[in-house]
Scaffold this active site. Structure first.
Site, PDB file in Angstrom:
ATOM      1  CD  GLU A 142       8.275   4.149   0.251  1.00 41.60           C
ATOM      2  OE1 GLU A 142       8.177   5.161  -0.473  1.00 41.60           O
ATOM      3  OE2 GLU A 142       7.990   4.156   1.455  1.00 41.60           O
ATOM      4  CD1 TRP A 194       5.347   4.276  -4.243  1.00 34.83           C
ATOM      5  CD2 TRP A 194       5.752   2.631  -2.785  1.00 34.83           C
ATOM      6  NE1 TRP A 194       4.560   4.489  -3.124  1.00 34.83           N
ATOM      7  CE2 TRP A 194       4.791   3.504  -2.219  1.00 34.83           C
ATOM      8  CE3 TRP A 194       6.152   1.502  -2.050  1.00 34.83           C
ATOM      9  CZ2 TRP A 194       4.231   3.286  -0.952  1.00 34.83           C
ATOM     10  CZ3 TRP A 194       5.598   1.297  -0.790  1.00 34.83           C
ATOM     11  CH2 TRP A 194       4.661   2.183  -0.260  1.00 34.83           C
ATOM     12  CG  MET A 209      -2.552  -1.375   5.413  1.00 33.37           C
ATOM     13  SD  MET A 209      -1.641  -2.917   5.221  1.00 33.37           S
ATOM     14  CE  MET A 209      -1.565  -3.474   6.921  1.00 33.37           C
ATOM     15  CE  LYS A 210       1.429   5.783   2.680  1.00 32.66           C
ATOM     16  NZ  LYS A 210       1.546   6.500   1.401  1.00 32.66           N
ATOM     17  CG  ASN A 239       7.568   6.730   5.823  1.00 38.61           C
ATOM     18  OD1 ASN A 239       8.657   6.314   5.433  1.00 38.61           O
ATOM     19  ND2 ASN A 239       6.604   7.129   4.995  1.00 38.61           N
ATOM     20  CD  GLU A 240       9.001  10.161   3.587  1.00 35.70           C
ATOM     21  OE1 GLU A 240       8.385  11.224   3.734  1.00 35.70           O
ATOM     22  OE2 GLU A 240       9.004   9.521   2.523  1.00 35.70           O
ATOM     23  CG  HIS A 294       4.360   2.124   4.052  1.00 41.07           C
ATOM     24  ND1 HIS A 294       5.551   2.665   4.409  1.00 41.07           N
ATOM     25  CD2 HIS A 294       3.757   3.043   3.248  1.00 41.07           C
ATOM     26  CE1 HIS A 294       5.701   3.851   3.843  1.00 41.07           C
ATOM     27  NE2 HIS A 294       4.617   4.105   3.126  1.00 41.07           N
TER      28      HIS A 294
HETATM   29  C1  XIL Z   1       2.749   7.778  -1.761  1.00 41.71           C
HETATM   30  C2  XIL Z   1       1.726   6.988  -2.532  1.00 41.71           C
HETATM   31  O1  XIL Z   1       2.317   6.368  -3.638  1.00 41.71           O
HETATM   32  C3  XIL Z   1       0.614   7.898  -2.969  1.00 41.71           C
HETATM   33  O2  XIL Z   1      -0.408   7.142  -3.587  1.00 41.71           O
HETATM   34  C4  XIL Z   1       0.069   8.657  -1.780  1.00 41.71           C
HETATM   35  O3  XIL Z   1      -0.865   9.563  -2.169  1.00 41.71           O
HETATM   36  C5  XIL Z   1       1.176   9.410  -1.071  1.00 41.71           C
HETATM   37  O4  XIL Z   1       2.168   8.501  -0.699  1.00 41.71           O
HETATM   38  N1  XIL Z   1       7.309   7.840   0.491  1.00 41.71           N
HETATM   39  C6  XIL Z   1       6.490   6.945   1.144  1.00 41.71           C
HETATM   40  C7  XIL Z   1       5.260   6.462   0.496  1.00 41.71           C
HETATM   41  O5  XIL Z   1       6.847   6.463   2.240  1.00 41.71           O
HETATM   42  O6  XIL Z   1       4.239   6.167   1.430  1.00 41.71           O
HETATM   43  C8  XIL Z   1       4.763   7.455  -0.526  1.00 41.71           C
HETATM   44  O7  XIL Z   1       3.659   6.875  -1.199  1.00 41.71           O
HETATM   45  C9  XIL Z   1       5.867   7.827  -1.498  1.00 41.71           C
HETATM   46  C10 XIL Z   1       6.993   8.470  -0.765  1.00 41.71           C
END
Ligand code: XIL
Length: 356
Positions: free
Chosen positions: A266, A313, A76-77, A158-159, A110
């Site tokens: 996560e 996660w 869902m990214k 996010n981040e 997310h």
């Molecule tokens: C990670 C996934 O687990 C991977 O499969 C993908 O390739 C990259 O992203 N922070 C986040 C998550 O917000 O979306 C990330 O997930 C891990 C770090």
């Protein structure tokens, strides 16, 4: 303190008995031999999953038994959904949302904007900043409204903050839209759906006090200006021995004191942060169990209205993103490769039993 000492004492007795379950807890009536977190917990408990995983009957059986909340690990990214300016790949996201509905799970979205999942075509977009923003507005409306009434909450951004300094990360969003872009993205999400819960999601807010203060300042500023924000996602990529429990508790409490819902969004607990282990030792598994207990116990200390959910996660250790990310053997989740619950799972159960 006394409670913790007693618990550690219990752990070593537990280790000596070499048992998989806790003697303090009533046996589950289910013939699996372990309790379903979704039944015990007063708040939703989830895992990040992939569309192909939930089609696997072995995976689905355990996931659906234990959990009642679902986050898409990556489907869902933006870079998966928004394949070009006018094309969308909805199939995996649709399948996950449908799975959640079919199994009475809460589905968390997310993430609408994340610099690490921006499609290349958007990153390289040639056009004005106004057009760039109009594209994002359209993406937020299209995505949020597609899942309106089905997805309870979204990580809107996010981040967005840098480690250490707490300054805004120099992403394509920050560079094109200016420093107040987060507020506008939250506004757009609220306009798209008046009811969906809006979260800001980030990592290391427990261990990095400067970054934490920057995010708290953003929340205070949003609230002073009437910008909508309902919750904070604390990613909680932690280790069995750090950060301190006090930092974890203080961080949850600080955001809860602003009236936000707290999502441990996560969670994974590194058992091998030093990279020295080649297999999960019994002692380390018990230390991971103690940490799980402590985190859930701290979460339970929050007022019920502030407890949004705890999401792991991933389901099984070998599926964890951390193995590739750190390049070390790792066992950070609740289930082993054979779908058997680990000691950490029983730490979660024990914390929940203590609360009931
Ligand atoms: C990670 C996934 O687990 C991977 O499969 C993908 O390739 C990259 O992203 N922070 C986040 C998550 O917000 O979306 C990330 O997930 C891990 C770090």
């Amino acid at each position: 303190m006394l409670r913790r000492c007693i618990f550690l004492l219990f752990l070593f007795v537990f280790a000596a008995c070499d048992s998989g379950n806790s003697p303090d807890i009533d046996p589950p009536d289910d013939d699996r031999g372990y309790h379903a977190l979704r039944q015990l917990s007063p708040f939703p408990v989830g895992a990040a999953v992939q569309a192909a995983q939930v089609q696997n009957p072995d995976f689905s059986d355990v996931f659906n038994y234990a959990f009642n909340s679902l986050t898409a690990e990556y489907q869902m990214k933006q870079n998966v959904i928004w394949t070009s300016r006018n094309t969308y790949n909805w199939a995996p996201a649709d399948a996950l949302v449908q799975y959640g509905q079919d199994h009475e799970m809460q589905v968390h979205g997310h993430a609408l904007l994340w610099h690490s999942s921006t499609p290349l075509w958007l990153e390289n977009f040639v056009g004005s900043d106004e057009t760039f923003e109009a594209l994002l507005l359209d993406y937020i409306f299209t995505t949020v409204q597609r899942y309106q009434g089905k997805v309870i909450s979204w990580d809107v951004v996010n981040e967005a903050f840098n480690d250490g300094s707490g300054t805004l990360r120099e992403t394509v969003f920050r560079n094109r839209l200016g420093p107040d872009y987060l507020a506008r993205m939250f506004d757009y999400a609220r306009q798209a759906d008046p009811d969906v819960l809006l979260f800001y999601n980030d990592y290391n807010l427990e261990s990095d006090a400067t970054k934490r203060r920057a995010v708290l300042a953003m929340v205070d500023d949003f609230q002073a200006r009437g910008i909508p924000i309902d919750g904070i996602g604390l990613q909680m990529h932690v280790s069995y021995n750090s950060p301190s429990l006090k930092d974890i508790k203080d961080t949850m409490q600080a955001f809860a004191s602003r009236g936000l819902k707290i999502h441990l969004s996560e969670l994974d607990i590194r058992a091998n942060p030093g990279g020295d282990l080649t297999s999960l030792t019994e002692l380390r598994a018990l230390e991971q169990r103690a940490r799980t207990f402590d985190i859930v116990d701290a979460f339970l200390d929050l007022p019920a209205a502030n407890r949004f959910a705890i999401t792991w996660w991933g389901l099984r250790d070998p599926d964890s993103w951390l193995i590739g990310f750190w390049g070390n053997p790792e066992w950070p989740l609740l289930f082993d490769a054979d779908y058997a619950p680990k000691p950490a799972y029983f730490g979660f159960v024990e914390a929940l039993e203590g609360a009931s």
